[in-house]
Design a protein around this motif. Sequence first.
Motif, PDB file in Angstrom:
ATOM      1  N   VAL A 182       0.843  -1.177   0.000  1.00  0.00           N
ATOM      2  CA  VAL A 182       0.000   0.000   0.000  1.00  0.00           C
ATOM      3  C   VAL A 182       0.886   1.238   0.000  1.00  0.00           C
ATOM      4  CG1 VAL A 182      -0.167   0.070   2.516  1.00  0.00           C
ATOM      5  CG2 VAL A 182      -1.949   1.141   1.144  1.00  0.00           C
ATOM      6  N   VAL A 183       0.406   2.300  -0.640  1.00  0.00           N
ATOM      7  CA  VAL A 183       1.143   3.563  -0.666  1.00  0.00           C
ATOM      8  C   VAL A 183       0.244   4.683  -0.161  1.00  0.00           C
ATOM      9  CG1 VAL A 183       2.720   2.924  -2.532  1.00  0.00           C
ATOM     10  CG2 VAL A 183       0.513   3.927  -3.091  1.00  0.00           C
ATOM     11  N   TYR A 184       0.862   5.643   0.529  1.00  0.00           N
ATOM     12  CA  TYR A 184       0.162   6.819   1.032  1.00  0.00           C
ATOM     13  C   TYR A 184       0.843   8.063   0.479  1.00  0.00           C
ATOM     14  CZ  TYR A 184      -1.940   3.636   4.469  1.00  0.00           C
ATOM     15  OH  TYR A 184      -2.610   2.611   5.061  1.00  0.00           O
ATOM     16  N   LYS A 185       0.019   8.993   0.006  1.00  0.00           N
ATOM     17  CA  LYS A 185       0.557  10.230  -0.557  1.00  0.00           C
ATOM     18  C   LYS A 185       0.347  11.376   0.431  1.00  0.00           C
ATOM     19  CE  LYS A 185       0.399  13.186  -4.657  1.00  0.00           C
ATOM     20  NZ  LYS A 185      -0.216  13.406  -6.000  1.00  0.00           N
ATOM     21  N   LEU A 235       9.232 -10.523  10.974  1.00  0.00           N
ATOM     22  CA  LEU A 235       9.270  -9.090  10.659  1.00  0.00           C
ATOM     23  C   LEU A 235       7.927  -8.740  10.023  1.00  0.00           C
ATOM     24  CD1 LEU A 235      11.174  -6.626  10.714  1.00  0.00           C
ATOM     25  CD2 LEU A 235      11.724  -7.135   8.340  1.00  0.00           C
ATOM     26  N   PRO A 236       7.031  -8.060  10.750  1.00  0.00           N
ATOM     27  CA  PRO A 236       5.665  -7.893  10.249  1.00  0.00           C
ATOM     28  C   PRO A 236       5.509  -6.836   9.177  1.00  0.00           C
ATOM     29  CG  PRO A 236       5.892  -6.790  12.359  1.00  0.00           C
ATOM     30  CD  PRO A 236       7.207  -7.461  12.090  1.00  0.00           C
ATOM     31  N   CYS A 237       6.437  -5.853   9.147  1.00  0.00           N
ATOM     32  CA  CYS A 237       6.186  -4.718   8.273  1.00  0.00           C
ATOM     33  C   CYS A 237       7.493  -4.029   7.898  1.00  0.00           C
ATOM     34  CB  CYS A 237       5.252  -3.725   8.981  1.00  0.00           C
ATOM     35  SG  CYS A 237       4.870  -2.248   8.022  1.00  0.00           S
ATOM     36  N   VAL A 238       7.536  -3.511   6.682  1.00  0.00           N
ATOM     37  CA  VAL A 238       8.607  -2.611   6.259  1.00  0.00           C
ATOM     38  C   VAL A 238       7.950  -1.348   5.712  1.00  0.00           C
ATOM     39  CG1 VAL A 238      10.268  -4.429   5.731  1.00  0.00           C
ATOM     40  CG2 VAL A 238       8.745  -3.615   3.931  1.00  0.00           C
ATOM     41  N   ILE A 239       8.611  -0.214   5.925  1.00  0.00           N
ATOM     42  CA  ILE A 239       8.085   1.073   5.480  1.00  0.00           C
ATOM     43  C   ILE A 239       9.128   1.747   4.599  1.00  0.00           C
ATOM     44  CG2 ILE A 239       7.274   3.350   6.201  1.00  0.00           C
ATOM     45  CD1 ILE A 239       6.305   2.128   8.786  1.00  0.00           C
ATOM     46  N   ASN A 240       8.707   2.172   3.430  1.00  0.00           N
ATOM     47  CA  ASN A 240       9.572   2.950   2.549  1.00  0.00           C
ATOM     48  C   ASN A 240       9.327   4.425   2.815  1.00  0.00           C
ATOM     49  OD1 ASN A 240      10.946   0.906   0.939  1.00  0.00           O
ATOM     50  ND2 ASN A 240       8.950   0.458   0.061  1.00  0.00           N
ATOM     51  N   PHE A 241      10.164   5.025   3.639  1.00  0.00           N
ATOM     52  CA  PHE A 241      10.059   6.459   3.890  1.00  0.00           C
ATOM     53  C   PHE A 241      10.343   7.234   2.601  1.00  0.00           C
ATOM     54  CE2 PHE A 241      12.136  10.475   5.062  1.00  0.00           C
ATOM     55  CZ  PHE A 241      11.129  11.060   5.812  1.00  0.00           C
ATOM     56  N   ASP A 242      11.302   6.733   1.822  1.00  0.00           N
ATOM     57  CA  ASP A 242      11.593   7.260   0.485  1.00  0.00           C
ATOM     58  C   ASP A 242      11.425   6.129  -0.514  1.00  0.00           C
ATOM     59  OD1 ASP A 242      12.376   9.864   1.339  1.00  0.00           O
ATOM     60  OD2 ASP A 242      14.326   9.060   1.948  1.00  0.00           O
ATOM     61  N   LEU A 243      10.802   6.392  -1.638  1.00  0.00           N
ATOM     62  CA  LEU A 243      10.772   5.392  -2.697  1.00  0.00           C
ATOM     63  C   LEU A 243      12.177   5.264  -3.281  1.00  0.00           C
ATOM     64  CD1 LEU A 243       7.460   6.190  -4.623  1.00  0.00           C
ATOM     65  CD2 LEU A 243       7.889   4.396  -2.948  1.00  0.00           C
ATOM     66  N   LYS A 265      -1.898  -0.522  -4.340  1.00  0.00           N
ATOM     67  CA  LYS A 265      -3.094   0.089  -3.777  1.00  0.00           C
ATOM     68  C   LYS A 265      -2.765   1.433  -3.130  1.00  0.00           C
ATOM     69  CE  LYS A 265      -6.605  -0.608  -0.199  1.00  0.00           C
ATOM     70  NZ  LYS A 265      -7.062  -1.492   0.898  1.00  0.00           N
ATOM     71  N   ARG A 266      -3.584   2.452  -3.437  1.00  0.00           N
ATOM     72  CA  ARG A 266      -3.467   3.754  -2.790  1.00  0.00           C
ATOM     73  C   ARG A 266      -4.287   3.740  -1.513  1.00  0.00           C
ATOM     74  NH1 ARG A 266      -0.689   3.130  -7.415  1.00  0.00           N
ATOM     75  NH2 ARG A 266       0.090   5.124  -8.253  1.00  0.00           N
TER      76      ARG A 266
END
Length: 464
Positions: free
Chosen positions: A210-213, A301-309, A356-357
């Motif tokens: 999922v991505v958030y803008k 490891l339940p989750c990874v977050i891309n702070f920067d693409l 998904k947005r």
Amino acid sequence: MTEQGYTHPTPIQEQAIPVVLQGRDVMGAAQTGTGKTAGFSLPIIQLLLAHASSSMSPARHPVRALILTPTRELAVQVAENVKAYAKHTPLRSTVVFGGMDMKPQTVILRGGVEIVIATPGRLLDHIEQKNISLSQVQMLVMDEADRMLDMGFLPDLQRIINLLPKQRQNLMFSATFSPEIKKLAGTFLNDPLTIEVARSNQTADKVTQVVYKVPEDQKHALVAHLLRQRDLKQVIVFSNTKIGASRLARVLEQEGMSATAIHGDKSQQERMAALEAFKKGEIDVLVATDVAARGLDISDLPCVINFDLPYNAEDYVHRIGRTGRAGASGDAISIYSDKDERLLADIEKLIKQSIKRGELTGFAPAPARGSDSERRPPRRTEGGEVRPSRPSESRYGGDATARPAERGARPAFGPGARREKADPWFLKPYEPAKVVAPVASGATPVTTKPKQKVAALLGGLLKQ
């Protein structure tokens, strides 16, 4: 194998292990986290058992298998797996990488080891110091070869390959295979068998993406909001820059979270200590650059977050491959702003699917920073009471709101430009010096010192 909890081979292991045992060259492609390391480590150990020796002599333990990795973290991970697999055999293994003192590595290498896991740069250092000989290497493995090319290791790889015997088995394993990698494989692989257990550059099916803008200046706040809202623990957050990783880790610590950063500017001891603390659960959030995107095998490891693409779309596959390993489920969250639209389009084109947005719920972004007077904390009296503000006064005196309008915006040049006051002395007209009147007769003449003779080199010759 039983101690490591292996019961059934993964698809890459099931297809690669028999081929490697036959002595053929292999190009293996599989999703990150599907067991590529065991896919080449187990058959190598099996083949080297024929040369295993319990002798203490270093001559009986020459280097027979060389495994090259692009990063220190991946080298350590592979070395740990190899050591565990060969635990009940006489085979010796070691890992060499930069950022550490060479002396302990030198002692181990000169003592004799059959399997060496190394990064290219440090391996060449040991070769130049004559601490290791590659003349009896029978197997060469390149793990994450595409990453090695991205990091500029191609000249080092060519030098190492030229030092190896011509007759050897070559294995290349990676999650992705670009055209450049296939071109490199054609230079040293001999009739390789290509094994692809999934579509090239495909992400794991059980990883929810999922991505958030949000605006660029709201990214830090959104990361903290997501961590709190989902009560996330054991999370890796990826940043494109070292400065960005350190800044994000500080922001999260100020928010009361247990976070630390690892990147290329940290020493090897600091990076290893941070990874160990993260694996033990002492640190909840690990902010990392792509130096940690390859080779980290952290269970649950339940989750990874891309702070920067990522700038390179293939790095997205490896980043989110840190979660959902070994068939487990996981979440991959990415944050982007208007300037990242092209990067997101490149990623979706590579993985051949639309991400998904997501819609943000409960996220109240911090208001934009106002003027200095709005950010300045209230003044307090000696008793601790808040001193009332004086909006009608300013440091200029009078009405503070009227002062800027009264002053206006003055141009730098032209008739309306601001002029500084000049000293009247500089405005006086030129006046020549007064001539001294001749001395009257009978008056005492004014004595003057005779001129000193000046050297001819300085133009002081006297006229005859």
